[in-house]
Design a protein around this motif. Sequence first.
Motif, PDB file in Angstrom:
ATOM      1  N   ARG A   2     -27.799  27.510  28.743  1.00  0.00           N
ATOM      2  CA  ARG A   2     -28.123  27.868  29.975  1.00  0.00           C
ATOM      3  C   ARG A   2     -27.552  29.100  30.759  1.00  0.00           C
ATOM      4  NH1 ARG A   2     -29.368  22.632  33.126  1.00  0.00           N
ATOM      5  NH2 ARG A   2     -30.576  22.105  31.410  1.00  0.00           N
ATOM      6  N   GLN A   3     -27.933  30.195  29.979  1.00  0.00           N
ATOM      7  CA  GLN A   3     -27.416  31.573  30.719  1.00  0.00           C
ATOM      8  C   GLN A   3     -27.828  31.696  32.179  1.00  0.00           C
ATOM      9  OE1 GLN A   3     -29.238  34.612  28.252  1.00  0.00           O
ATOM     10  NE2 GLN A   3     -27.799  34.180  26.681  1.00  0.00           N
ATOM     11  N   ALA A   4     -29.152  31.300  32.589  1.00  0.00           N
ATOM     12  CA  ALA A   4     -29.570  31.370  33.901  1.00  0.00           C
ATOM     13  C   ALA A   4     -29.093  30.257  34.464  1.00  0.00           C
ATOM     14  CB  ALA A   4     -30.955  31.730  33.942  1.00  0.00           C
ATOM     15  N   ARG A   6     -28.265  27.831  38.441  1.00  0.00           N
ATOM     16  CA  ARG A   6     -27.972  27.536  39.859  1.00  0.00           C
ATOM     17  C   ARG A   6     -26.491  28.251  39.963  1.00  0.00           C
ATOM     18  NH1 ARG A   6     -29.145  21.202  39.881  1.00  0.00           N
ATOM     19  NH2 ARG A   6     -28.889  21.954  37.769  1.00  0.00           N
ATOM     20  N   TYR A  11     -30.198  34.063  40.905  1.00  0.00           N
ATOM     21  CA  TYR A  11     -31.264  32.911  40.345  1.00  0.00           C
ATOM     22  C   TYR A  11     -31.799  31.870  41.600  1.00  0.00           C
ATOM     23  CZ  TYR A  11     -32.990  28.353  38.318  1.00  0.00           C
ATOM     24  OH  TYR A  11     -33.506  27.282  38.197  1.00  0.00           O
ATOM     25  N   ARG A  15     -35.696  31.445  42.434  1.00  0.00           N
ATOM     26  CA  ARG A  15     -36.249  30.160  42.390  1.00  0.00           C
ATOM     27  C   ARG A  15     -36.869  29.762  43.820  1.00  0.00           C
ATOM     28  NH1 ARG A  15     -33.623  24.264  41.801  1.00  0.00           N
ATOM     29  NH2 ARG A  15     -33.916  24.146  44.031  1.00  0.00           N
ATOM     30  N   PHE A  21     -38.830  24.575  40.763  1.00  0.00           N
ATOM     31  CA  PHE A  21     -38.503  24.945  39.327  1.00  0.00           C
ATOM     32  C   PHE A  21     -39.620  25.043  38.430  1.00  0.00           C
ATOM     33  CE2 PHE A  21     -37.018  23.559  35.106  1.00  0.00           C
ATOM     34  CZ  PHE A  21     -36.169  24.377  34.934  1.00  0.00           C
ATOM     35  N   LEU A  49     -35.280  32.611  26.252  1.00  0.00           N
ATOM     36  CA  LEU A  49     -36.300  32.213  27.010  1.00  0.00           C
ATOM     37  C   LEU A  49     -36.067  31.551  28.398  1.00  0.00           C
ATOM     38  CD1 LEU A  49     -39.644  31.661  27.620  1.00  0.00           C
ATOM     39  CD2 LEU A  49     -39.144  29.721  26.010  1.00  0.00           C
ATOM     40  N   SER A  51     -37.280  28.791  30.652  1.00  0.00           N
ATOM     41  CA  SER A  51     -38.168  27.594  30.592  1.00  0.00           C
ATOM     42  C   SER A  51     -37.622  26.223  30.676  1.00  0.00           C
ATOM     43  CB  SER A  51     -38.963  27.615  29.423  1.00  0.00           C
ATOM     44  OG  SER A  51     -40.185  26.712  29.556  1.00  0.00           O
ATOM     45  N   ASP A  52     -37.970  25.071  30.388  1.00  0.00           N
ATOM     46  CA  ASP A  52     -37.394  23.874  30.108  1.00  0.00           C
ATOM     47  C   ASP A  52     -37.948  23.137  28.847  1.00  0.00           C
ATOM     48  OD1 ASP A  52     -35.283  22.416  31.682  1.00  0.00           O
ATOM     49  OD2 ASP A  52     -36.558  20.718  31.216  1.00  0.00           O
ATOM     50  N   TYR A 128     -36.773  11.282  27.674  1.00  0.00           N
ATOM     51  CA  TYR A 128     -37.206  11.512  28.942  1.00  0.00           C
ATOM     52  C   TYR A 128     -38.638  10.932  29.301  1.00  0.00           C
ATOM     53  CZ  TYR A 128     -33.053  14.566  29.769  1.00  0.00           C
ATOM     54  OH  TYR A 128     -31.887  15.110  29.876  1.00  0.00           O
ATOM     55  N   THR A 183     -30.094  17.126  22.689  1.00  0.00           N
ATOM     56  CA  THR A 183     -29.008  16.834  23.663  1.00  0.00           C
ATOM     57  C   THR A 183     -28.542  15.384  23.553  1.00  0.00           C
ATOM     58  OG1 THR A 183     -30.037  18.099  25.169  1.00  0.00           O
ATOM     59  CG2 THR A 183     -28.177  16.836  26.156  1.00  0.00           C
ATOM     60  N   HIS A 299     -21.884  23.009  25.899  1.00  0.00           N
ATOM     61  CA  HIS A 299     -22.976  22.340  26.510  1.00  0.00           C
ATOM     62  C   HIS A 299     -23.266  23.259  27.676  1.00  0.00           C
ATOM     63  CE1 HIS A 299     -25.359  18.630  28.123  1.00  0.00           C
ATOM     64  NE2 HIS A 299     -26.080  19.478  27.488  1.00  0.00           N
TER      65      HIS A 299
HETATM   66  O1  CP3 Z   1     -30.232  28.696  29.447  1.00  0.00           O
HETATM   67  C1  CP3 Z   1     -31.287  29.082  30.070  1.00  0.00           C
HETATM   68  O2  CP3 Z   1     -31.153  30.104  30.777  1.00  0.00           O
HETATM   69  C2  CP3 Z   1     -32.450  28.677  29.461  1.00  0.00           C
HETATM   70  C3  CP3 Z   1     -33.384  27.985  30.341  1.00  0.00           C
HETATM   71  C4  CP3 Z   1     -33.038  26.428  29.803  1.00  0.00           C
HETATM   72  C5  CP3 Z   1     -33.111  25.418  30.873  1.00  0.00           C
HETATM   73  N1  CP3 Z   1     -33.162  24.200  30.445  1.00  0.00           N
HETATM   74  C6  CP3 Z   1     -33.509  25.578  32.182  1.00  0.00           C
HETATM   75  C7  CP3 Z   1     -33.183  24.701  33.615  1.00  0.00           C
HETATM   76  C8  CP3 Z   1     -32.918  25.721  28.904  1.00  0.00           C
HETATM   77  C9  CP3 Z   1     -32.476  26.163  27.450  1.00  0.00           C
HETATM   78  C10 CP3 Z   1     -32.967  24.264  29.253  1.00  0.00           C
HETATM   79  C11 CP3 Z   1     -32.839  23.173  28.245  1.00  0.00           C
HETATM   80  C12 CP3 Z   1     -32.650  21.665  28.508  1.00  0.00           C
HETATM   81  N2  CP3 Z   1     -33.404  21.209  29.640  1.00  0.00           N
HETATM   82  C13 CP3 Z   1     -32.147  20.420  27.866  1.00  0.00           C
HETATM   83  C14 CP3 Z   1     -31.377  20.708  26.519  1.00  0.00           C
HETATM   84  C15 CP3 Z   1     -29.976  21.593  26.659  1.00  0.00           C
HETATM   85  C16 CP3 Z   1     -29.178  20.568  27.788  1.00  0.00           C
HETATM   86  O3  CP3 Z   1     -28.740  20.940  28.801  1.00  0.00           O
HETATM   87  O4  CP3 Z   1     -28.889  19.431  27.304  1.00  0.00           O
HETATM   88  C17 CP3 Z   1     -32.412  19.489  28.687  1.00  0.00           C
HETATM   89  C18 CP3 Z   1     -31.886  18.197  28.401  1.00  0.00           C
HETATM   90  C19 CP3 Z   1     -33.087  19.800  29.746  1.00  0.00           C
HETATM   91  C20 CP3 Z   1     -34.010  18.862  30.775  1.00  0.00           C
HETATM   92  C21 CP3 Z   1     -33.383  19.236  32.243  1.00  0.00           C
HETATM   93  N3  CP3 Z   1     -33.795  20.090  32.733  1.00  0.00           N
HETATM   94  C22 CP3 Z   1     -32.445  18.528  32.833  1.00  0.00           C
HETATM   95  C23 CP3 Z   1     -31.850  17.025  32.600  1.00  0.00           C
HETATM   96  C24 CP3 Z   1     -32.461  19.048  34.072  1.00  0.00           C
HETATM   97  C25 CP3 Z   1     -31.671  18.738  35.424  1.00  0.00           C
HETATM   98  C26 CP3 Z   1     -30.329  19.166  35.389  1.00  0.00           C
HETATM   99  C27 CP3 Z   1     -29.486  19.202  36.609  1.00  0.00           C
HETATM  100  O5  CP3 Z   1     -28.502  19.987  36.267  1.00  0.00           O
HETATM  101  O6  CP3 Z   1     -30.116  19.004  37.639  1.00  0.00           O
HETATM  102  C28 CP3 Z   1     -33.199  20.295  33.987  1.00  0.00           C
HETATM  103  C29 CP3 Z   1     -33.392  21.395  35.094  1.00  0.00           C
HETATM  104  C30 CP3 Z   1     -33.113  22.935  34.536  1.00  0.00           C
HETATM  105  N4  CP3 Z   1     -33.428  23.449  33.567  1.00  0.00           N
HETATM  106  C31 CP3 Z   1     -32.308  23.795  35.499  1.00  0.00           C
HETATM  107  C32 CP3 Z   1     -32.498  25.057  34.532  1.00  0.00           C
HETATM  108  C33 CP3 Z   1     -31.716  26.331  35.306  1.00  0.00           C
HETATM  109  C34 CP3 Z   1     -31.986  23.357  36.653  1.00  0.00           C
HETATM  110  C35 CP3 Z   1     -33.170  23.757  37.701  1.00  0.00           C
HETATM  111  C36 CP3 Z   1     -33.029  24.185  39.131  1.00  0.00           C
HETATM  112  O7  CP3 Z   1     -32.962  25.281  39.361  1.00  0.00           O
HETATM  113  O8  CP3 Z   1     -32.694  23.222  39.978  1.00  0.00           O
END
Ligand code: CP3
Length: 322
Positions: A2-4, A6, A11, A15, A21, A49, A51-52, A128, A183, A299
């Motif tokens: 999660r480089q990018a 909230r 960001y 968004r 999202f 990248l 994405s999600d 999920y 994860t 993480h």
């Molecule tokens: O890191 C990056 O910049 C790359 C983008 C990235 C996101 N999700 C963006 C995101 C990557 C690599 C992920 C991976 C991801 N997504 C995982 C595996 C890694 C981990 O964190 O364990 C998982 C399990 C997910 C599923 C997911 N996506 C969940 C459970 C959530 C909600 C979490 C929360 O904190 O609310 C997301 C949302 C998500 N994916 C956000 C981002 C930036 C937050 C979305 C927002 O802007 O509200």
Amino acid sequence: MRQAGRYLPEYRATRSEAGSFLDLCYNADLAVEVALQPLRRYELDAAILFSDILVVPHALKQHLAFREGEGPVLTPIRSAMDLEGLDIEGFLERLGAVFDVLKKLGTMLRSATTLIGFAGAPWTVVTYMIEGHGSKDFAETKKLMWGNPALFAAIMDLVTKATRDYLLAQIDAGADTVQIFDTWAGALPETEFRRWVIEPTRQLVEAIHHHRPGFPVIGFPRGAGALYPTYIRETKVAGVGLDTGVPLDWAAEVLQPLCAVQGNLDPLLLVAGGEAQDLAVDRILSILGKGPFIFNLGHGIVPQTPPDHVERLVERVRQWRG
Ligand code: CP3
């Protein structure tokens, strides 16, 4: 990790411009912008990248929404009829925006900056898909895994095939490496870990190596514990992400001879900042820094992280002379 996200004001601005999202994930220009934001602030070696992992079930036509404060919500897949409602036909076309993001990033990044593609591992994505949201105990997933093994295997099989095609297409679009996020790997007992974490990941790495011999794949079997070495040997990943619980001396002695490791700063140390953060960073560098090693978190960055603390971290890693 999660480089990018909230924790960055820029960001949050992009968004809200995108709408939701998911709209952001599928808008190639805005997703490129968000992927580049952390690189403008910090001296990073790689870009991931934007994405999600849940775009895979979404592109299989499972209903998905990200709700504010609630995380992802999907219409759960729990019967053969639910599974039949999924559609792999046209799957890659529906993910066209992701490949556009990678292609654009490839032209915009300096050649020294590694471009990381990614996908969720089948096990984590399927949790999920079956639960319909994030879970602590994976009760519905395990009920299906043990109670209806044929249906569970059919779901895993579909998601593994889709993930394979998705990763190969990311590589063709210019990813220099791909990371497979598992994860929830640590939720499975040993026998099921071998069957549903190691085996599908092994198949993905094998397909990638068939397509591009020697292509480096990074695995993140979070919570794998004593099964990390087995995971590395059997999947043939070139690198592993270490979660925050992995003891560093053990990682140096047992894992680094097998592959490159990355990790494993606790993301909450980036919230605390200051001396606690510095000490933890130094400890990781001194034990793993001889390599092969990539500095990373254990993480994802949490939303309340002050961006200044990330800057302090990057500078400290850059200045390290071990
Ligand atoms: O890191 C990056 O910049 C790359 C983008 C990235 C996101 N999700 C963006 C995101 C990557 C690599 C992920 C991976 C991801 N997504 C995982 C595996 C890694 C981990 O964190 O364990 C998982 C399990 C997910 C599923 C997911 N996506 C969940 C459970 C959530 C909600 C979490 C929360 O904190 O609310 C997301 C949302 C998500 N994916 C956000 C981002 C930036 C937050 C979305 C927002 O802007 O509200």
